[in-house]
Design an enzyme around this catalytic site. Structure first.
Site, short mmCIF file in Angstrom:
data_model
loop_
_atom_site.label_atom_id
_atom_site.label_comp_id
_atom_site.label_asym_id
_atom_site.label_seq_id
_atom_site.Cartn_x
_atom_site.Cartn_y
_atom_site.Cartn_z
N GLU A 37 -34.23 -20.11 -7.11
CA GLU A 37 -35.55 -20.08 -7.74
C GLU A 37 -35.90 -21.43 -8.33
OE1 GLU A 37 -38.70 -19.40 -10.77
OE2 GLU A 37 -36.74 -20.29 -11.05
N ASP B 106 -29.64 -18.77 -10.26
CA ASP B 106 -29.39 -20.20 -10.42
C ASP B 106 -29.99 -20.71 -11.74
OD1 ASP B 106 -31.97 -19.68 -9.36
OD2 ASP B 106 -32.18 -21.71 -8.60
ZN LIG Z 1 -36.46 -18.98 -14.53
#
Ligand SMILES: [Zn+2]
Length: 434
Positions: free
Chosen positions: A147, A83
């Site tokens: 993340e 992401d």
């Molecule tokens: Zn990163």
């Protein structure tokens, strides 16, 4: 040595992954699945058997294992997130999801954070399949979702629900290390991350006596909250040197020919100049008030006022952080964690650290590898629950004037093609010797 095809593939993969928009706005608003399927297909072509894992539909993670030649050796985790943070196209010189390669530079959101590393991992693994290379230790490759938000659909989910896939892993490598840091004075540093500060996002709630804005009120929640966040914002945190930060200061001082006086770190940081910036955010805890919310009408004193604080604490300094917050908030303001993540500390004399350093030095002999501690956090925090010691190692050789850290989450994020190729060479060398 990785082959010519790997040198081409790393560019193609970086560009292709950037074109797959995996913007993570938080609150579950992201779809990593197309990027995960892309990565899984590239791994499958190399004879691996990737598994796709989702806690939430569309929030896809990919895990695969390369079997090592020494079954008694501990396994190594190599991970990257799929992401990216949002990008506002109007602010950019090229479209942030174009993946355009222009004048030897790949442009777009994720070019350094961290589709570059995802592409490097894929390119190396595929080169090994062509060449028949088998690593000594098992290598577990993981591409994660989420993340850039809570990691609940990504590394947190993998660590909690699919621990068996990481069996034997004792160490991990991922983002934010081994990039060129130009000190502005001709020196090139390659900081390898060996620690992260912990995350303490706090919600503060002040309670008081609600009432008319024209009356005397010594129990005003807004006043109480304002006093507390002023104390927090102005607090001078004491120095707390972790082993990694100590090592970083010592090595930098030696490199610059400065006496390493750790009893006066602020002076030492000044003397280090630009290089001091690698360390300055990690010599103490920190807490910045960032959000305020209270009241609904000018002549009504609310019974409650709320603030949010972005706190970060060093390894070994969490108890002190909590005690300091109790004291600074005072009796009329409660605080709680809105989000809490551990601090990490990794050894800088381990064989793995030394192998990372040797791999960088081989391809950047003019560079100086130094350890550093990240001021923020990565997926390594979640994987630490599995007993995995995390390092930041996503090698990139960057030209002067290329401010890597400013491009993280920044406008016109981009990465030179040559930096990616350097990354493949160094990652290949490190993983072969790991
Ligand atoms: Zn990163």
């Amino acid at each position: 040595m990785a082959d010519e095809r790997a040198m081409d593939e790393v560019v193609t993969f970086t560009s292709d992954l950037i074109r797959i928009d995996t913007t993570n706005r938080g609150g579950g608003d992201c779809q990593e699945r197309p990027a995960a399927e892309y990565a899984a297909a590239r791994l499958a072509e190399a004879g691996l058997e990737p598994v796709l894992l989702e806690r939430t539909p569309g929030r896809t993670n990919v895990v695969a294992r390369l079997e090592g030649t020494d079954p008694s050796a501990d396994a190594l985790l190599v991970h990257g997130h799929l992401d990216v943070v949002p990008a506002e196209a109007a602010d950019w010189s090229v479209h942030p999801f174009s993946g355009e390669v222009r004048d030897g530079v790949v442009w777009g959101r994720g070019a350094v954070d961290m589709k570059n590393m995802d592409a490097m991992i894929l390119a190396v693994v595929r080169a090994w399949a062509r060449e028949g290379v088998r690593p000594r230790r098992d290598i577990v490759v993981a591409f994660t979702a989420d993340e850039e938000a809570s990691a609940e659909d990504g590394s947190g989910f993998l660590a909690d629900r699919h621990a068996h896939l990481f069996e034997g892993c004792t160490e991990g490598v991922s983002e934010s290390g081994a990039f060129t840091f130009h000190d502005g004075d001709g020196r090139q540093l390659y900081p390898i991350a060996a620690g992260e500060r912990g995350t303490a996002w706090l919600k503060l709630t002040a309670r008081g006596r609600a009432g008319h804005g024209s009356k005397v009120n010594r129990e005003n929640a807004v006043t109480r909250l304002a006093a507390a966040i002023t104390r927090i914002g102005e607090h001078q945190w004491p120095l707390r040197l972790t082993p990694t930060v100590r090592a970083a200061l010592g090595e930098l001082a030696a490199l610059y020919g400065i006496e390493s006086d750790l009893s006066d770190v602020d002076t030492l940081l000044d003397q280090l100049g630009t290089a001091g910036k690698l360390v300055e955010a990690t010599v103490r805890n920190s807490a910045n008030p960032t959000m305020l919310d209270a009241g609904y009408k000018v002549n009504v004193i609310p019974g409650e006022a709320v603030a949010h604080v972005d706190g970060r604490f060093l390894s070994g300094a969490e108890d002190e952080f909590r005690a300091t917050m109790d004291r600074l908030t005072g009796p009329d303001v409660d605080w709680e964690f809105a989000h809490h993540e551990v601090a990490l500390q990794a050894p800088v004399e381990s064989p793995t650290y030394l192998r990372m350093r040797a791999a960088v030095e081989e391809f950047a002999p003019e560079g100086h590898v130094v350890p550093y501690c990240m001021s923020g956090g990565t997926d390594a925090k979640q994987f630490s629950r599995l007993g995995i010691t995390g390092y930041g190692f996503a090698p990139l050789k960057l030209p002067e004037g290329f401010d890597y850290q400013a491009l993280f989450h920044g406008v016109d994020e981009r990465v030179p093609v040559e930096a990616l190729r350097f990354g493949v060479r160094v990652l290949d060398r490190f993983l072969r010797t790991a």
